[in-house]
Design a protein around this motif. Structure first.
Motif, PDB file in Angstrom:
ATOM      1  N   GLU A 276      -7.104 -17.597  -8.081  1.00  0.00           N
ATOM      2  CA  GLU A 276      -6.901 -18.963  -8.559  1.00  0.00           C
ATOM      3  C   GLU A 276      -8.144 -19.492  -9.269  1.00  0.00           C
ATOM      4  O   GLU A 276      -9.259 -19.436  -8.737  1.00  0.00           O
ATOM      5  N   SER A 277      -7.956 -19.999 -10.485  1.00  0.00           N
ATOM      6  CA  SER A 277      -8.997 -20.713 -11.241  1.00  0.00           C
ATOM      7  C   SER A 277     -10.297 -19.926 -11.317  1.00  0.00           C
ATOM      8  O   SER A 277     -11.382 -20.426 -10.995  1.00  0.00           O
ATOM      9  N   LEU A 278     -10.210 -18.668 -11.734  1.00  0.00           N
ATOM     10  CA  LEU A 278     -11.400 -17.831 -11.847  1.00  0.00           C
ATOM     11  C   LEU A 278     -12.202 -18.227 -13.083  1.00  0.00           C
ATOM     12  O   LEU A 278     -11.640 -18.627 -14.098  1.00  0.00           O
ATOM     13  N   PRO A 279     -13.523 -18.086 -13.048  1.00  0.00           N
ATOM     14  CA  PRO A 279     -14.342 -18.403 -14.230  1.00  0.00           C
ATOM     15  C   PRO A 279     -14.182 -17.338 -15.307  1.00  0.00           C
ATOM     16  O   PRO A 279     -13.617 -16.263 -15.089  1.00  0.00           O
ATOM     17  N   LEU A 280     -14.725 -17.626 -16.460  1.00  0.00           N
ATOM     18  CA  LEU A 280     -14.591 -16.720 -17.602  1.00  0.00           C
ATOM     19  C   LEU A 280     -15.294 -15.389 -17.352  1.00  0.00           C
ATOM     20  O   LEU A 280     -14.863 -14.359 -17.878  1.00  0.00           O
ATOM     21  N   GLU A 281     -16.356 -15.384 -16.544  1.00  0.00           N
ATOM     22  CA  GLU A 281     -17.081 -14.130 -16.290  1.00  0.00           C
ATOM     23  C   GLU A 281     -16.215 -13.093 -15.586  1.00  0.00           C
ATOM     24  O   GLU A 281     -16.459 -11.894 -15.730  1.00  0.00           O
ATOM     25  N   TYR A 282     -15.203 -13.530 -14.852  1.00  0.00           N
ATOM     26  CA  TYR A 282     -14.360 -12.571 -14.151  1.00  0.00           C
ATOM     27  C   TYR A 282     -13.452 -11.805 -15.109  1.00  0.00           C
ATOM     28  O   TYR A 282     -12.857 -10.800 -14.704  1.00  0.00           O
ATOM     29  N   SER A 283     -13.323 -12.256 -16.336  1.00  0.00           N
ATOM     30  CA  SER A 283     -12.549 -11.487 -17.311  1.00  0.00           C
ATOM     31  C   SER A 283     -13.354 -10.336 -17.892  1.00  0.00           C
ATOM     32  O   SER A 283     -12.791  -9.472 -18.565  1.00  0.00           O
ATOM     33  N   LYS A 284     -14.677 -10.282 -17.629  1.00  0.00           N
ATOM     34  CA  LYS A 284     -15.526  -9.226 -18.162  1.00  0.00           C
ATOM     35  C   LYS A 284     -15.756  -8.081 -17.188  1.00  0.00           C
ATOM     36  O   LYS A 284     -16.325  -7.060 -17.570  1.00  0.00           O
ATOM     37  N   ILE A 285     -15.346  -8.247 -15.934  1.00  0.00           N
ATOM     38  CA  ILE A 285     -15.649  -7.244 -14.922  1.00  0.00           C
ATOM     39  C   ILE A 285     -14.437  -6.370 -14.662  1.00  0.00           C
ATOM     40  O   ILE A 285     -13.336  -6.613 -15.161  1.00  0.00           O
TER      41      ILE A 285
ATOM     42  N   TYR B 252     -14.174 -27.970   0.993  1.00  0.00           N
ATOM     43  CA  TYR B 252     -14.564 -26.626   0.572  1.00  0.00           C
ATOM     44  C   TYR B 252     -14.252 -26.424  -0.907  1.00  0.00           C
ATOM     45  O   TYR B 252     -13.289 -26.986  -1.439  1.00  0.00           O
ATOM     46  N   LYS B 253     -15.053 -25.580  -1.538  1.00  0.00           N
ATOM     47  CA  LYS B 253     -14.743 -25.094  -2.878  1.00  0.00           C
ATOM     48  C   LYS B 253     -15.333 -23.691  -3.016  1.00  0.00           C
ATOM     49  O   LYS B 253     -16.306 -23.330  -2.339  1.00  0.00           O
ATOM     50  N   ARG B 254     -14.734 -22.902  -3.872  1.00  0.00           N
ATOM     51  CA  ARG B 254     -15.174 -21.527  -4.067  1.00  0.00           C
ATOM     52  C   ARG B 254     -16.336 -21.497  -5.061  1.00  0.00           C
ATOM     53  O   ARG B 254     -16.305 -22.198  -6.077  1.00  0.00           O
ATOM     54  N   VAL B 255     -17.344 -20.685  -4.765  1.00  0.00           N
ATOM     55  CA  VAL B 255     -18.510 -20.535  -5.625  1.00  0.00           C
ATOM     56  C   VAL B 255     -18.617 -19.081  -6.063  1.00  0.00           C
ATOM     57  O   VAL B 255     -18.086 -18.170  -5.413  1.00  0.00           O
ATOM     58  N   TYR B 256     -19.328 -18.874  -7.164  1.00  0.00           N
ATOM     59  CA  TYR B 256     -19.442 -17.554  -7.775  1.00  0.00           C
ATOM     60  C   TYR B 256     -20.902 -17.283  -8.113  1.00  0.00           C
ATOM     61  O   TYR B 256     -21.687 -18.211  -8.341  1.00  0.00           O
ATOM     62  N   PRO B 257     -21.293 -16.004  -8.162  1.00  0.00           N
ATOM     63  CA  PRO B 257     -22.673 -15.695  -8.582  1.00  0.00           C
ATOM     64  C   PRO B 257     -22.874 -15.962 -10.063  1.00  0.00           C
ATOM     65  O   PRO B 257     -21.917 -16.123 -10.823  1.00  0.00           O
ATOM     66  N   LYS B 258     -24.120 -16.000 -10.474  1.00  0.00           N
ATOM     67  CA  LYS B 258     -24.473 -16.245 -11.860  1.00  0.00           C
ATOM     68  C   LYS B 258     -24.463 -14.933 -12.638  1.00  0.00           C
ATOM     69  O   LYS B 258     -24.923 -13.902 -12.149  1.00  0.00           O
ATOM     70  N   TRP B 259     -23.939 -14.996 -13.852  1.00  0.00           N
ATOM     71  CA  TRP B 259     -23.913 -13.812 -14.711  1.00  0.00           C
ATOM     72  C   TRP B 259     -25.337 -13.471 -15.158  1.00  0.00           C
ATOM     73  O   TRP B 259     -26.099 -14.355 -15.525  1.00  0.00           O
ATOM     74  N   PRO B 260     -25.721 -12.188 -15.107  1.00  0.00           N
ATOM     75  CA  PRO B 260     -27.103 -11.845 -15.495  1.00  0.00           C
ATOM     76  C   PRO B 260     -27.371 -12.169 -16.951  1.00  0.00           C
ATOM     77  O   PRO B 260     -26.505 -12.010 -17.828  1.00  0.00           O
ATOM     78  N   SER B 261     -28.591 -12.619 -17.212  1.00  0.00           N
ATOM     79  CA  SER B 261     -28.943 -13.025 -18.575  1.00  0.00           C
ATOM     80  C   SER B 261     -29.104 -11.845 -19.506  1.00  0.00           C
ATOM     81  O   SER B 261     -28.941 -11.973 -20.716  1.00  0.00           O
ATOM     82  N   SER B 262     -29.466 -10.659 -18.973  1.00  0.00           N
ATOM     83  CA  SER B 262     -29.653  -9.478 -19.815  1.00  0.00           C
ATOM     84  C   SER B 262     -29.072  -8.276 -19.120  1.00  0.00           C
ATOM     85  O   SER B 262     -28.949  -8.237 -17.912  1.00  0.00           O
TER      86      SER B 262
END
Length: 807
Positions: A538-547, A797-807
């Motif tokens: 549910e409501s995944l961030p855009l970074e999850y489309s890259k993994i 509660y809310k779901r949190v995600y790690p930060k995408w690496p800069s490089s």
């Protein structure tokens, strides 16, 4: 006993059978004629047969282990084995590692004739040592049929010392004999770091014994060895560095001991660079040529390799070259089944293995998302007509008790024939969703809380106080007369007297200048943190489309490892065996990175590691991590950290969560706590466990070790929830009923969060009945008697995600 009485007579023992085993003789072949004087063959009983089978099975297992150990010993020692890498780590600044390396090279050059002439009793002198160059030095010891590559680990660089220990077969720790402080502060941090990364075989050196008087020399050596052995594994040994005989004993021990390689390193082929050149093919990249011995497993020219500190690349060619430092001259043999091309132009002569374009793996790091995959086409006329008909239908309302949540309402069975005509038609649906996407502080896309309109309730609420509602409202007028400054001071006074951050670390203040339904729009309530459902998609961030995600990660790992084992057992085309000296041609290496490697590979070992399938793709990795005892600084979630896992190291921003084994949801932690294990979640390339983890952080005074751990799993569906607690305080209490204030600051917020369950710090559970006044006070009912000094809380509660690496 009288004479006229009969004496006791016991029953005689049957002596028909001589032993227990002979009792089965009469059971043998009853129909067959028995020859006179001959006894038929004994048939063992069922228990005896099972015992014999167990003994035979145990013997087979013992023989297999003995054969495997013998094969391992023959492979890792002798003329055909690659040199053993000996890393020397100084635990005190008084240890001269360069001199130790020279003495080892001198001992290796000492032949048996010198030992027979009494050289072994001589004290090692500085003038007797040979001259060696800086960096790794390979020495040949013909007496013990072994070779060693000696590497010096720098004391002033933790990460460089860690890179040395990753490739070392044996780590030798050196301490001085003439100093009371054998291991200084830097040495203790080195030991802590190397233990966290996983130690191979260890040994100890005691230096400086020549400067100790003869009478005190044994005691000094014994004290230094005792101080060092407490930090090393139990099977480690310590040697002196005073005479040639000491070095000969040490070299014999290092040559004959069985190597215990870490499991993560034994599963992948790797090459430690002994020679390195670079051939640019364009202005931005070129071909890096790396020479060294293949270790651990068979290397395929079709698989990808990881160059430590640079990235993942393909191989354009692998040359099988003659050993530059052989133990004895031997003929060059080409393995069967290899795609070998003879090169007659090279005067030295070598064989070249070319990759197969169809079988060679490609470098895939990120998934390319389809931005139009979620687009909705324009609806047809039929769909518009059908939607209009559904909108015109009146929804059936349900009359539910006040405070009933949507989850509770779904379990209430209602008679379909019964109609509730008294319910007003104030909306299109009986259950409505309300959400707001406006959140300035966090940009994680999450679901919203359930609004007060989610459940239809009776519009005639019952008073908390029964018939005394007017009196309660008149008493609440005192709270309405407070100024904003007085309200803020009162809130701070109550919070300081009720809770501390250690006991309730998730409490936050409800903003007074912004509605709580907007500030906490991305949060939602849970009936039970352990059992309440939460959709991981549910409501995944855009970074999850890259993994990349795996349907069954354990099954994928088993399949990948089985393919690698098959490559070791069989002669697969394009594969080169272990202990072969090769020259890797790594293509498309950036020019800037190659220039940096050319200047540093003599000081810090450079490793090219073969990768399994999928190990270049990005996914979500979870590490079990524990803060180091020597780290006193605060480590926050999403801080920039340096992760060393296996031969990889990268900079990332992890988030921490609790280590809950039997739950599908994990609670987010704002800090890495001392003395307990936590889960660190990062975006990183896929890695198959087991893998150790060492974590560093850069501070103003340098890079320090902050944590260590191991890889737990690879799972993008693991849910990490951030919890916040809004608290209020009873203003008027009457048994199970109370008027609570300061949790919200306007009645609209009270109605919005009305479906959520309340709890108190003294263990009571309750619910909101209705707002009181205009400043956010509310009437609440609990399951027991409420105390005036209690504090009323609600969890979001809310779901949190790690930060995408800069490089």
């Amino acid at each position: 006993m009288g004479g006229n009485q009969k004496s006791q007579k016991n029953k005689a023992h049957k002596t028909r059978f001589a032993s227990k085993s002979s009792r089965n003789v009469h059971k043998l072949a009853g129909d067959a004629p028995k020859s006179r004087g001959k006894v038929a063959a004994r048939v063992p009983s069922h228990g005896q047969r099972a015992k014999d089978l167990r003994h035979q099975r145990t013997k087979n297992i013992r023989d297999q282990k003995r054969a495997s150990l013998l094969a391992e010993k023959r492979a890792n020692s002798g003329a055909l084995a690659s040199p053993r890498i000996l890393a020397i780590v100084a635990l005190s600044p008084k240890v001269d590692v360069q001199l130790l390396k020279k003495w080892i090279a001198s001992t290796a050059s000492t032949d048996e004739k010198d030992l027979a002439n009494g050289v072994s009793d001589d004290v090692m002198e500085t003038e007797q040592v040979v001259t060696v160059e800086s960096g790794p030095v390979t020495v040949v010891v013909p007496r013990y049929k072994s070779r060693f590559t000696v590497i010096e680990a720098p004391r002033d660089d933790l990460q460089a010392c860690l890179e040395v220990s990753k490739v070392a077969d044996i780590v030798a720790f050196a301490v001085p004999a003439e100093d009371a402080e054998y291991i200084d502060k830097v040495g203790k941090s080195l030991l802590s770091m190397l233990r966290g990364a996983g130690l191979p075989n260890c040994t100890g050196f005691v230096t400086g014994l020549a400067g100790v008087p003869d009478k005190k020399r044994p005691d000094a050596k014994r004290a230094a060895s005792a101080a060092l052995m407490t930090e090393l594994p139990e099977d480690s040994k310590c040697f002196g560095t005073e005479t040639v005989d000491d070095f000969q004993q040490m070299m014999r021990h290092l040559a004959e001991q069985r190597l215990s390689e870490p499991k993560w390193r034994s599963e992948r082929p790797y090459i430690v660079a002994q020679e390195l050149t670079f051939s640019p093919t364009s202005s931005m990249s070129g071909t890096l040529v790396l020479s060294g011995y293949i270790r651990a497993r068979t290397l395929s020219v079709n698989q990808l390799v990881h160059v430590a500190g640079v990235g993942d690349f393909q191989l354009s060619q692998v040359d099988v070259v003659e050993d530059p430092s052989p133990l004895r001259p031997r003929r060059k043999q080409a393995g069967e089944g290899q795609m070998v091309v003879e090169n007659s132009e090279d005067p030295t002569g070598f064989t070249s293995v070319q990759p197969d374009p169809e079988s060679q793996e490609s470098v895939v790091v990120e998934n390319i998302p389809d931005t139009l995959a979620g687009e909705q086409t324009w609806p047809t006329e039929e769909e518009l007509a059908q939607a209009g008909e559904e909108n015109n239908k009146k929804s059936k309302k349900r009359l539910l008790p006040k405070g009933t949540s949507e989850y509770q309402a779904s379990w209430i069975v209602e008679d379909s024939d019964e109609e509730h005509d008294e319910v007003e038609d104030d909306g299109e649906d009986g259950v409505m969703k309300a959400a707001s996407d406006d959140d300035d502080e966090d940009k994680d896309e999450e679901g919203s809380v359930i609004s007060e309109d989610d459940v239809h309730v009776d519009l005639k609420p019952e008073s908390v106080w029964g018939d005394d509602e007017d009196d309660t409202q008149s008493e609440m007028m005192d709270d309405d007369d407070l100024t904003p400054a007085q309200r803020a001071a009162e809130i701070q006074r109550l919070r300081a007297s009720h809770a501390t951050d250690e006991e309730f670390p998730d409490e936050i203040d409800t903003p007074m200048d912004r509605p709580a339904r907007e500030r906490f729009a991305r949060y939602r309530g849970l009936k039970s943190f352990r059992t309440s459902p939460w959709d991981p998609k549910e409501s995944l961030p855009l970074e999850y489309s890259k993994i990349f995600a795996f349907d069954n990660f354990a099954r994928t790992q088993k399949h990948v490892f089985s393919k690698a084992a098959e490559r070791d057992r069989k002669h697969v085309p394009g594969c080169i065996g272990v202990h072969t000296y090769v020259r890797l041609h790594i293509k498309d290496v950036p020019s800037g990175a190659a220039e940096r490697l050319l200047t540093s590979f003599r000081q810090v070992p450079l490793v090219a590691c073969g990768l399994f399938q999928h190990e270049t793709k990005m996914s979500v990795l979870h590490f079990s991590i524990k803060k180091s005892e020597g780290c006193t600084e605060a480590i926050k979630s999403k801080d920039t950290l340096i992760f060393h896992t296996g031969f990889r190291h990268y900079t990332t921003r992890p988030i921490f969560s609790t280590d809950d084994m039997n739950m599908d949801k994990h609670k987010y932690e704002r800090h890495l706590r001392q003395g307990q294990f936590s889960i660190a979640t990062v975006f990183a390339p896929v890695t198959f466990p087991p893998h150790p983890l060492v974590v560093f952080k850069e501070f103003p005074d340098g890079i320090k070790l902050v944590a260590s751990g191991s890889l737990r799993s690879v799972d993008p569906n693991q849910i990490i929830l951030k919890r916040i607690v809004l608290s209020g305080y009873p203003h008027r209490v009457s048994k199970r009923k109370a008027v609570v204030r300061f949790m919200f600051h306007n009645p609209e917020d009270v109605r919005w969060f009305k479906p959520l369950e309340l709890w108190t710090k003294y263990g009571r559970r309750g619910r909101i009945k209705e707002p009181v006044g205009t400043h956010g006070s509310m009437k609440c009912v609990f399951d027991g008697v409420t105390q005036q000094r209690d504090a009323v809380c609600v969890s979001l509660y809310k779901r949190v995600y790690p930060k995408w690496p800069s490089s």
